[in-house]
Design an enzyme around this catalytic site. Structure first.
Site, PDB file in Angstrom:
ATOM      1  N   ARG A 122       0.751  -1.178  -0.128  1.00 40.11           N
ATOM      2  CA  ARG A 122       0.072  -0.028   0.015  1.00 40.11           C
ATOM      3  C   ARG A 122       0.898   1.276  -0.018  1.00 40.11           C
ATOM      4  NH1 ARG A 122      -2.965  -3.670   3.052  1.00 40.11           N
ATOM      5  NH2 ARG A 122      -4.551  -4.562   1.690  1.00 40.11           N
ATOM      6  N   LYS A 144       3.557  11.690 -11.287  1.00 39.01           N
ATOM      7  CA  LYS A 144       2.663  10.798 -12.015  1.00 39.01           C
ATOM      8  C   LYS A 144       3.490   9.731 -12.282  1.00 39.01           C
ATOM      9  CE  LYS A 144       0.871  13.873 -15.560  1.00 39.01           C
ATOM     10  NZ  LYS A 144       0.387  14.019 -16.834  1.00 39.01           N
ATOM     11  N   GLU A 186      11.830  19.103 -24.645  1.00 35.09           N
ATOM     12  CA  GLU A 186      10.976  19.446 -23.255  1.00 35.09           C
ATOM     13  C   GLU A 186      11.729  20.768 -22.764  1.00 35.09           C
ATOM     14  OE1 GLU A 186       8.396  17.987 -22.511  1.00 35.09           O
ATOM     15  OE2 GLU A 186       8.430  16.153 -23.315  1.00 35.09           O
ATOM     16  N   LYS A 228       8.773  23.079 -14.071  1.00 34.68           N
ATOM     17  CA  LYS A 228       8.084  22.080 -14.034  1.00 34.68           C
ATOM     18  C   LYS A 228       7.766  21.951 -12.326  1.00 34.68           C
ATOM     19  CE  LYS A 228       6.355  17.773 -14.389  1.00 34.68           C
ATOM     20  NZ  LYS A 228       6.183  16.426 -15.188  1.00 34.68           N
ATOM     21  N   GLU A 238      -3.398  17.878 -13.002  1.00 31.98           N
ATOM     22  CA  GLU A 238      -4.127  17.811 -14.011  1.00 31.98           C
ATOM     23  C   GLU A 238      -5.174  18.833 -14.155  1.00 31.98           C
ATOM     24  OE1 GLU A 238      -2.232  17.019 -17.457  1.00 31.98           O
ATOM     25  OE2 GLU A 238      -2.149  15.481 -15.760  1.00 31.98           O
ATOM     26  N   ARG A 242      -1.712  23.094 -14.896  1.00 30.62           N
ATOM     27  CA  ARG A 242      -0.540  21.975 -15.552  1.00 30.62           C
ATOM     28  C   ARG A 242      -0.804  21.538 -17.155  1.00 30.62           C
ATOM     29  NH1 ARG A 242       1.327  16.960 -11.831  1.00 30.62           N
ATOM     30  NH2 ARG A 242       2.516  15.936 -13.243  1.00 30.62           N
ATOM     31  N   ASN A 246       1.306  20.660 -21.638  1.00 31.06           N
ATOM     32  CA  ASN A 246       1.370  19.967 -22.771  1.00 31.06           C
ATOM     33  C   ASN A 246       1.280  20.631 -24.256  1.00 31.06           C
ATOM     34  OD1 ASN A 246       0.461  17.443 -21.638  1.00 31.06           O
ATOM     35  ND2 ASN A 246      -1.764  18.047 -21.264  1.00 31.06           N
ATOM     36  N   HIS A 249       2.224  18.899 -27.100  1.00 34.97           N
ATOM     37  CA  HIS A 249       1.700  17.414 -27.041  1.00 34.97           C
ATOM     38  C   HIS A 249       0.395  16.966 -27.873  1.00 34.97           C
ATOM     39  CE1 HIS A 249       4.952  17.776 -24.245  1.00 34.97           C
ATOM     40  NE2 HIS A 249       4.950  16.332 -24.010  1.00 34.97           N
ATOM     41  N   HIS A 253       1.511  13.680 -29.505  1.00 34.79           N
ATOM     42  CA  HIS A 253       0.739  12.613 -28.948  1.00 34.79           C
ATOM     43  C   HIS A 253       0.106  11.815 -30.173  1.00 34.79           C
ATOM     44  CE1 HIS A 253       0.501  13.681 -24.654  1.00 34.79           C
ATOM     45  NE2 HIS A 253       1.722  12.735 -24.653  1.00 34.79           N
ATOM     46  N   HIS A 266       9.681  10.349 -28.022  1.00 36.87           N
ATOM     47  CA  HIS A 266       8.445  11.157 -27.586  1.00 36.87           C
ATOM     48  C   HIS A 266       8.758  12.742 -27.715  1.00 36.87           C
ATOM     49  CE1 HIS A 266       5.376  12.979 -25.033  1.00 36.87           C
ATOM     50  NE2 HIS A 266       6.475  13.718 -24.366  1.00 36.87           N
TER      51      HIS A 266
HETATM   52  N1  LIG Z   1       5.582  10.794 -15.113  1.00 36.76           N
HETATM   53  C1  LIG Z   1       5.708  11.720 -16.010  1.00 36.76           C
HETATM   54  O1  LIG Z   1       5.429  12.844 -15.789  1.00 36.76           O
HETATM   55  C2  LIG Z   1       6.386  11.561 -17.184  1.00 36.76           C
HETATM   56  C3  LIG Z   1       6.667  12.821 -18.058  1.00 36.76           C
HETATM   57  C4  LIG Z   1       7.211  12.601 -19.199  1.00 36.76           C
HETATM   58  C5  LIG Z   1       7.389  11.217 -19.760  1.00 36.76           C
HETATM   59  N2  LIG Z   1       7.143  10.166 -18.988  1.00 36.76           N
HETATM   60  C6  LIG Z   1       7.432   8.707 -19.519  1.00 36.76           C
HETATM   61  O2  LIG Z   1       8.905   8.814 -19.834  1.00 36.76           O
HETATM   62  C7  LIG Z   1       9.416   7.689 -20.604  1.00 36.76           C
HETATM   63  C8  LIG Z   1      10.290   8.162 -21.466  1.00 36.76           C
HETATM   64  O3  LIG Z   1      11.320   8.523 -20.757  1.00 36.76           O
HETATM   65  P1  LIG Z   1      13.153   8.545 -21.349  1.00 36.76           P
HETATM   66  O4  LIG Z   1      12.772   9.441 -22.528  1.00 36.76           O
HETATM   67  O5  LIG Z   1      13.726   8.951 -20.210  1.00 36.76           O
HETATM   68  O6  LIG Z   1      13.043   7.111 -21.942  1.00 36.76           O
HETATM   69  P2  LIG Z   1      13.809   5.769 -21.407  1.00 36.76           P
HETATM   70  O7  LIG Z   1      13.467   5.447 -19.842  1.00 36.76           O
HETATM   71  O8  LIG Z   1      13.108   4.601 -22.167  1.00 36.76           O
HETATM   72  O9  LIG Z   1      15.325   5.871 -21.692  1.00 36.76           O
HETATM   73  C9  LIG Z   1      15.712   6.315 -22.899  1.00 36.76           C
HETATM   74  C10 LIG Z   1      16.975   5.358 -23.132  1.00 36.76           C
HETATM   75  O10 LIG Z   1      18.175   5.662 -22.480  1.00 36.76           O
HETATM   76  C11 LIG Z   1      18.648   4.783 -21.723  1.00 36.76           C
HETATM   77  N3  LIG Z   1      19.488   5.620 -20.677  1.00 36.76           N
HETATM   78  C12 LIG Z   1      18.995   6.180 -19.637  1.00 36.76           C
HETATM   79  N4  LIG Z   1      19.859   6.742 -18.855  1.00 36.76           N
HETATM   80  C13 LIG Z   1      20.998   6.692 -19.484  1.00 36.76           C
HETATM   81  C14 LIG Z   1      22.466   7.271 -19.316  1.00 36.76           C
HETATM   82  N5  LIG Z   1      22.557   7.979 -18.285  1.00 36.76           N
HETATM   83  N6  LIG Z   1      23.223   6.843 -20.202  1.00 36.76           N
HETATM   84  C15 LIG Z   1      23.036   6.260 -20.987  1.00 36.76           C
HETATM   85  N7  LIG Z   1      21.679   5.589 -21.576  1.00 36.76           N
HETATM   86  C16 LIG Z   1      20.835   5.900 -20.797  1.00 36.76           C
HETATM   87  C17 LIG Z   1      17.650   3.758 -21.230  1.00 36.76           C
HETATM   88  O11 LIG Z   1      18.285   2.585 -20.877  1.00 36.76           O
HETATM   89  C18 LIG Z   1      16.807   3.875 -22.638  1.00 36.76           C
HETATM   90  O12 LIG Z   1      17.310   2.709 -23.440  1.00 36.76           O
HETATM   91  C19 LIG Z   1       8.026   7.521 -21.355  1.00 36.76           C
HETATM   92  O13 LIG Z   1       7.279   6.196 -20.958  1.00 36.76           O
HETATM   93  C20 LIG Z   1       7.272   8.603 -20.598  1.00 36.76           C
HETATM   94  O14 LIG Z   1       5.674   8.131 -20.819  1.00 36.76           O
HETATM   95  C21 LIG Z   1       6.529  10.415 -17.923  1.00 36.76           C
HETATM   96 ZN   LIG Z   2       6.385  15.221 -22.944  1.00 41.18          ZN
END
Ligand SMILES: NC(=O)c1ccc[n+]([C@@H]2O[C@H](COP(=O)([O-])OP(=O)(O)OC[C@H]3O[C@@H](n4cnc5c(N)ncnc54)[C@H](O)[C@@H]3O)[C@@H](O)[C@H]2O)c1
Ligand SMILES: [Zn+2]
Length: 369
Positions: A122, A144, A186, A228, A238, A242, A246, A249, A253, A266
């Site tokens: 939990r 999130k 971003e 942020k 949201e 907030r 977007n 986006h 998206h 992304h």
């Molecule tokens: N929670 C939120 O508010 C929020 C906001 C934006 C995005 N997201 C989510 O985040 C995800 C995308 O995140 P991301 O872009 O970080 O992608 P990711 O987590 O897939 O990482 C991208 C790649 O980089 C590699 N990597 C990570 N750190 C590294 C480093 N220091 N050196 C070398 N390689 C490294 C990873 O292994 C992966 O292959 C999506 O699923 C998206 O939905 C969430």
């Molecule tokens: Zn984004």
């Protein structure tokens, strides 16, 4: 060490940013979270290989017991099956109510570990230690968490604010250029929606940022995190404010969905989405031409983007079925000047189609690939 607060009453926390911070992660956790009996570090194999050592030694030095659990981190592993695997591994590692989860990776690890932490027994406290630029400026802050279903992205999840966020820009050294640039979009977004100074600094120093010059990058990360953190502080869930996050986006998206999440990272889809929003804003009489031009220019200066090759009508369909679209009427975040936006629900399908046609044409001649 830079400290940026996220103010959420009793759930408030700090974002700490410093080069080399990873080596002091243990001490920071001790200082900000008091007695921490044990930590469960959740990471991916490649991140563990590159960066586990400094984190592990700092935890040891702070006399914090820890286990490291690795899970695969591609977007295709961001699902409930991975959550179940992770939760079982946590039981085997002996995680209990006194444990703290450390999410050590990109946005996928942050979202998966965050969601697991929110439901294990939990709810366990979590510390986010983001390792991609996108996760540092965006995903790790705001609480999130969640995973995808085969029927849609991010459909299952929870709000679970971290207790602490530790950002070490040095870990970005090993990030690929493509992933780095995806995160940079971003950063640009943060400038457009709320920080004209950040945007101007990016215009002035883009080559330095792209070369990952330490002090320039540090300032850009700090400014983006501030945007942020401020937005989240004023609007945890949201609501209207907030929604400015977007920007870019709505079309972004739709571009990702229309290409089955295979063509664009992304951030890259958001890049085209920002250009499209600038065009839409201009056509709607909301965004001055010079502002739209500056947005377009900085995006295109960041380097090659995958080309846009989709039917404008497909984009329209995805926009109208987006979970953030109310009653089929899309809401667009549109710049009124650099650093300020307004939200409009009066954008016609024709304007959207026109903007998609424009990014398609632009991607043909921008050296996009
Ligand atoms: N929670 C939120 O508010 C929020 C906001 C934006 C995005 N997201 C989510 O985040 C995800 C995308 O995140 P991301 O872009 O970080 O992608 P990711 O987590 O897939 O990482 C991208 C790649 O980089 C590699 N990597 C990570 N750190 C590294 C480093 N220091 N050196 C070398 N390689 C490294 C990873 O292994 C992966 O292959 C999506 O699923 C998206 O939905 C969430
Ligand atoms: Zn984004």
């Amino acid at each position: 060490v830079k400290k940026i607060p996220v103010n959420l009453g009793p759930a408030s926390y700090q974002v700490l940013i410093a080069n080399g911070l990873l080596r002091h992660a243990g001490a920071s956790i001790r200082q900000h979270m008091g007695d921490t009996a044990r930590c469960i570090v959740v990471t991916a194999p490649c991140i563990a290989r590159l960066w586990r050592k400094p984190l592990a030694s700092s935890l040891k030095a702070a006399k914090i017991n820890f286990d490291v659990i690795t899970i695969p981190d591609g977007e295709k592993h961001k699902n409930l099956a991975t959550i179940e695997t992770l939760l079982k591994k946590m039981t085997i590692a002996g995680a209990d109510r006194g444990s703290v989860v450390i999410a050590f990776g990109g946005g996928v690890i942050g979202d998966v570990a965050g969601f697991a932490a929110s439901i294990y027994m939990r709810g366990l406290p979590i510390v986010q230690v983001p390792t991609t630029l996108l996760a540092q400026v965006d995903a790790a802050i705001g609480g999130k968490t969640g995973v995808n279903l085969s029927t849609g992205k991010n459909l299952v999840g929870a709000f679970h604010q971290p207790k602490l966020v530790l950002i070490d820009p040095n870990v970005l050294e090993t990030l690929s250029d493509r992933e780095f640039r995806a995160g940079l979009f971003e950063v640009i977004k943060c400038g457009v929606i709320r920080d004209a100074k950040l945007f101007e600094e990016l215009e002035r120093n883009l080559p330095k940022v792209l070369a990952r010059d330490a002090s320039t990058l540090m300032r850009a990360i700090e400014a983006s995190v501030t945007v942020k953190a401020d937005v989240v502080s004023q609007d945890e869930r949201e609501g209207d404010l907030r929604r400015i996050l977007n920007f870019g986006h709505t079309v972004g998206h739709a571009l990702e969905a229309a290409t089955n999440y295979k063509t664009f990272l992304h951030g890259e889809a958001v890049a085209w989405g920002m250009v499209a929003a600038a065009t839409i804003g201009q056509e709607a009489g909301i965004t001055p031409m010079s502002v739209a031009g500056r947005v377009r220019e900085i995006v295109l200066r960041c380097g090659p983007l995958p080309a846009v090759n989709v039917r404008p009508n497909d984009i329209l369909k995805f926009i109208q079925s987006d979970k953030k679209t109310l009653h089929g009427i899309p809401h667009f975040v549109l710049p009124t000047r650099i650093g300020a936006t307004t939200i409009s629900n009066k954008i016609s399908p024709a304007m959207i189609r026109h903007a998609v046609a424009e990014i398609t044409a632009l991607s043909g001649k921008s050296g996009a690939k």
